[in-house]
Design a protein around this motif. Structure first.
Motif, mmCIF file in Angstrom:
data_model
loop_
_atom_site.group_PDB
_atom_site.id
_atom_site.type_symbol
_atom_site.label_atom_id
_atom_site.label_comp_id
_atom_site.label_asym_id
_atom_site.label_seq_id
_atom_site.Cartn_x
_atom_site.Cartn_y
_atom_site.Cartn_z
ATOM 1 N N PRO A 86 0.928 -1.176 -0.196
ATOM 2 C CA PRO A 86 -0.061 0.003 0.065
ATOM 3 C C PRO A 86 0.866 1.441 0.111
ATOM 4 O O PRO A 86 1.972 1.355 0.508
ATOM 5 C CB PRO A 86 -0.661 -0.216 1.340
ATOM 6 N N HIS A 87 0.362 2.363 -0.883
ATOM 7 C CA HIS A 87 0.915 3.603 -0.566
ATOM 8 C C HIS A 87 0.273 4.277 0.565
ATOM 9 O O HIS A 87 -0.835 4.470 0.922
ATOM 10 C CB HIS A 87 1.000 4.230 -1.855
ATOM 11 N N ARG A 88 1.213 5.287 0.980
ATOM 12 C CA ARG A 88 0.688 5.889 2.129
ATOM 13 C C ARG A 88 -0.190 7.001 1.991
ATOM 14 O O ARG A 88 -0.981 7.385 2.715
ATOM 15 C CB ARG A 88 2.027 6.432 3.039
ATOM 16 N N ALA A 89 0.151 7.905 1.045
ATOM 17 C CA ALA A 89 -0.740 9.310 1.004
ATOM 18 C C ALA A 89 -1.718 8.681 -0.166
ATOM 19 O O ALA A 89 -1.690 8.932 -1.349
ATOM 20 C CB ALA A 89 -0.006 10.387 0.025
ATOM 21 N N ASN A 90 -2.769 7.978 0.244
ATOM 22 C CA ASN A 90 -3.556 7.030 -0.514
ATOM 23 C C ASN A 90 -5.052 7.569 -0.975
ATOM 24 O O ASN A 90 -5.292 8.524 -0.094
ATOM 25 C CB ASN A 90 -3.502 5.489 -0.236
ATOM 26 N N GLY A 91 -5.677 7.049 -1.730
ATOM 27 C CA GLY A 91 -7.103 7.500 -1.954
ATOM 28 C C GLY A 91 -8.003 7.469 -0.970
ATOM 29 O O GLY A 91 -8.956 8.440 -0.739
ATOM 30 N N ASP A 92 -7.984 6.256 0.068
ATOM 31 C CA ASP A 92 -8.876 6.424 1.065
ATOM 32 C C ASP A 92 -8.674 7.530 2.019
ATOM 33 O O ASP A 92 -9.515 8.145 2.888
ATOM 34 C CB ASP A 92 -8.428 4.750 1.602
ATOM 35 N N LEU A 93 -7.213 7.764 2.385
ATOM 36 C CA LEU A 93 -6.843 8.638 3.171
ATOM 37 C C LEU A 93 -7.564 10.038 2.944
ATOM 38 O O LEU A 93 -8.070 10.813 3.582
ATOM 39 C CB LEU A 93 -5.402 8.840 3.625
ATOM 40 N N ALA A 94 -7.240 10.493 1.553
ATOM 41 C CA ALA A 94 -7.478 11.645 0.908
ATOM 42 C C ALA A 94 -9.109 11.830 0.927
ATOM 43 O O ALA A 94 -9.825 12.997 1.076
ATOM 44 C CB ALA A 94 -7.026 11.785 -0.562
ATOM 45 N N LEU A 95 -9.745 10.563 0.550
ATOM 46 C CA LEU A 95 -11.286 10.799 0.529
ATOM 47 C C LEU A 95 -11.890 11.098 2.096
ATOM 48 O O LEU A 95 -12.909 11.672 1.997
ATOM 49 C CB LEU A 95 -11.793 9.483 0.024
ATOM 50 N N HIS A 96 -11.099 10.222 3.032
ATOM 51 C CA HIS A 96 -11.757 10.607 4.248
ATOM 52 C C HIS A 96 -11.524 12.267 4.625
ATOM 53 O O HIS A 96 -12.450 12.617 5.333
ATOM 54 C CB HIS A 96 -11.076 9.637 5.199
ATOM 55 N N VAL A 97 -10.200 12.350 4.417
ATOM 56 C CA VAL A 97 -10.170 14.135 4.967
ATOM 57 C C VAL A 97 -11.184 14.985 4.083
ATOM 58 O O VAL A 97 -11.529 15.768 4.652
ATOM 59 C CB VAL A 97 -8.682 14.090 4.573
ATOM 60 N N LEU A 98 -11.429 14.582 2.757
ATOM 61 C CA LEU A 98 -12.414 15.565 2.128
ATOM 62 C C LEU A 98 -13.796 15.403 2.791
ATOM 63 O O LEU A 98 -14.263 16.521 2.788
ATOM 64 C CB LEU A 98 -12.471 14.834 0.654
ATOM 65 N N GLU A 99 -14.219 14.157 3.113
ATOM 66 C CA GLU A 99 -15.395 14.205 3.800
ATOM 67 C C GLU A 99 -15.243 15.169 4.987
ATOM 68 O O GLU A 99 -16.440 15.860 5.472
ATOM 69 C CB GLU A 99 -15.909 12.881 4.044
ATOM 70 N N VAL A 100 -14.309 14.830 5.838
ATOM 71 C CA VAL A 100 -14.248 15.691 7.071
ATOM 72 C C VAL A 100 -14.483 17.209 6.651
ATOM 73 O O VAL A 100 -15.202 18.160 7.559
ATOM 74 C CB VAL A 100 -12.931 15.230 7.827
#
Length: 366
Positions: A315-329
């Motif tokens: 897995p890469h660290r700056a990933n889509g799940d992380l970015a999508l979660h932050v966007l929702e927040v």
């Protein structure tokens, strides 16, 4: 390790920092840059010794595996989807999208195509933030209780040559600066469960003071002062303030509080900075940073980590799940402000794996 072919789309203000930093990572092989403004692409190409290309040519090149999307925020999803449709992994400047619904469409397309998406910020991979992460993981703070996250300034029209998008739909201090702070907090504390917030705009117009548009007025279409609270899944409650309306302040960027200690985390818009720890009954002590990437602007480390991950299958660290979660927040603060209610966060994400080794040669440091 085999190098990864990289194409860059968007040659605006941030592209110079990316192109300069990418030279430090041997795995990245830049095979072309493109921009709707061809002359701007050629200017960057001449400056950094790379090739300016048309967008269609870049997307059609089978030797390019990853598109780095440095366009303005409103174009992030459109360009990323074009890259995915062309069979390319894609890494976007922050935010992943200006709208959570569009971010979910992008993530769904990536899953459908079997491709990876990533997004800035990657500053949480900097040595000082990884030092802070190690302190949290050691249990030195005890039970996480809360914290503060603060970015406040008079506005970007002071220095940016074309600041219009900061005050247009998809801009504002939360979507512009919030990604740095919230991503770092998720790296330190884990995912967010609920959000409450308020948002205001002090002015309907802003006057540009940077050259060469000095004196020109631009409209404000988004909130420019946002204050709120994030309740994390681990129980911590963090106050946040993001503003383009404040002349100055004395808050540090990030503080974390626990039952056994308090942690001062440096500016999450940078890779380095001082980390301080206070243990209950003691005084603040400066903690030495031993992790790499604390001594400069490595604005592309997320791309390099993604390239290594593609090659090694991790897995890469700056990933889509992380970015999508932050966007929702981030979007949830505006929803909370409009509705006057607490907003629950539907997505979740795993904390990215710590980074304690160089992505250049496997050793600490560059």
């Amino acid at each position: 390790m085999e190098r990864l072919g990289i194409g860059i789309i968007g040659c605006g203000n941030i592209s110079s920092a990316y192109l300069k930093a990418m030279a430090a990572f041997p795995i990245l092989d830049i095979r072309g840059i493109a921009d709707l403004n061809r002359s701007l692409a050629e200017e960057r190409a001449n400056e950094f010794g790379v090739r300016a290309r048309d967008l269609a040519d870049l997307l059609a090149d089978p030797s390019i595996e990853l598109i780095v999307n440095l366009t303005v925020p409103k174009a992030h999803v459109t360009v990323a989807m074009q890259a995915l449709e062309a069979g390319k992994h894609t890494y976007s400047e922050k935010p992943l999208a200006t709208d959570f619904a569009d971010g979910r469409k992008l993530a769904a397309l990536a899953r459908e195509k079997g491709l990876r998406i990533g997004a800035a910020p990657d500053t949480f991979l900097g040595g000082s933030h990884q030092t802070a992460r190690a302190i949290v993981d050691s249990g030195a703070l005890g039970i996480p209780v809360g914290g503060t996250a603060t970015f406040m300034c008079p506005g970007h029209e002071r220095w940016h040559p074309n600041p219009d998008f900061y005050y247009d739909v998809g801009g504002g201090p939360m979507l512009d600066m919030g990604p740095y702070y919230i991503t770092d907090l998720v790296n330190l504390l884990g995912p967010v469960a609920k959000v409450a917030g308020f948002a205001t705009s002090a002015r309907k117009e802003r006057t540009i003071t940077s050259q060469a548009r000095n004196g020109e007025s631009i409209p404000v279409r988004v909130p420019t002062h946002v204050a709120g609270v994030m309740a994390f899944e681990n129980g911590a409650v963090v106050q946040i303030g993001m503003s383009f309306d404040v002349a100055g302040h004395k808050h540090v960027p990030l503080e974390l509080y626990g039952t056994e200690g308090t942690l001062i985390v440096p500016d999450p818009n940078h890779f380095g900075g001082q980390v301080e720890l206070l243990k209950k009954g003691g005084a603040f002590e400066l903690k030495t940073t031993t992790e790499p990437y604390a001594d400069g602007n490595y604005r592309s480390i997320g791309v390099a980590d993604m390239a290594h991950a593609i090659r090694s299958g991790r897995p890469h660290r700056a990933n889509g799940d992380l970015a999508l979660h932050v966007l929702e927040v981030m979007e949830a603060f505006h929803k909370a402000a409009e509705s006057g209610t607490t907003v629950s966060i539907a997505t979740t994400t795993e904390r990215p794996a710590p980074l304690s080794e160089s992505l250049v040669d496997g050793r600490i440091g560059r």
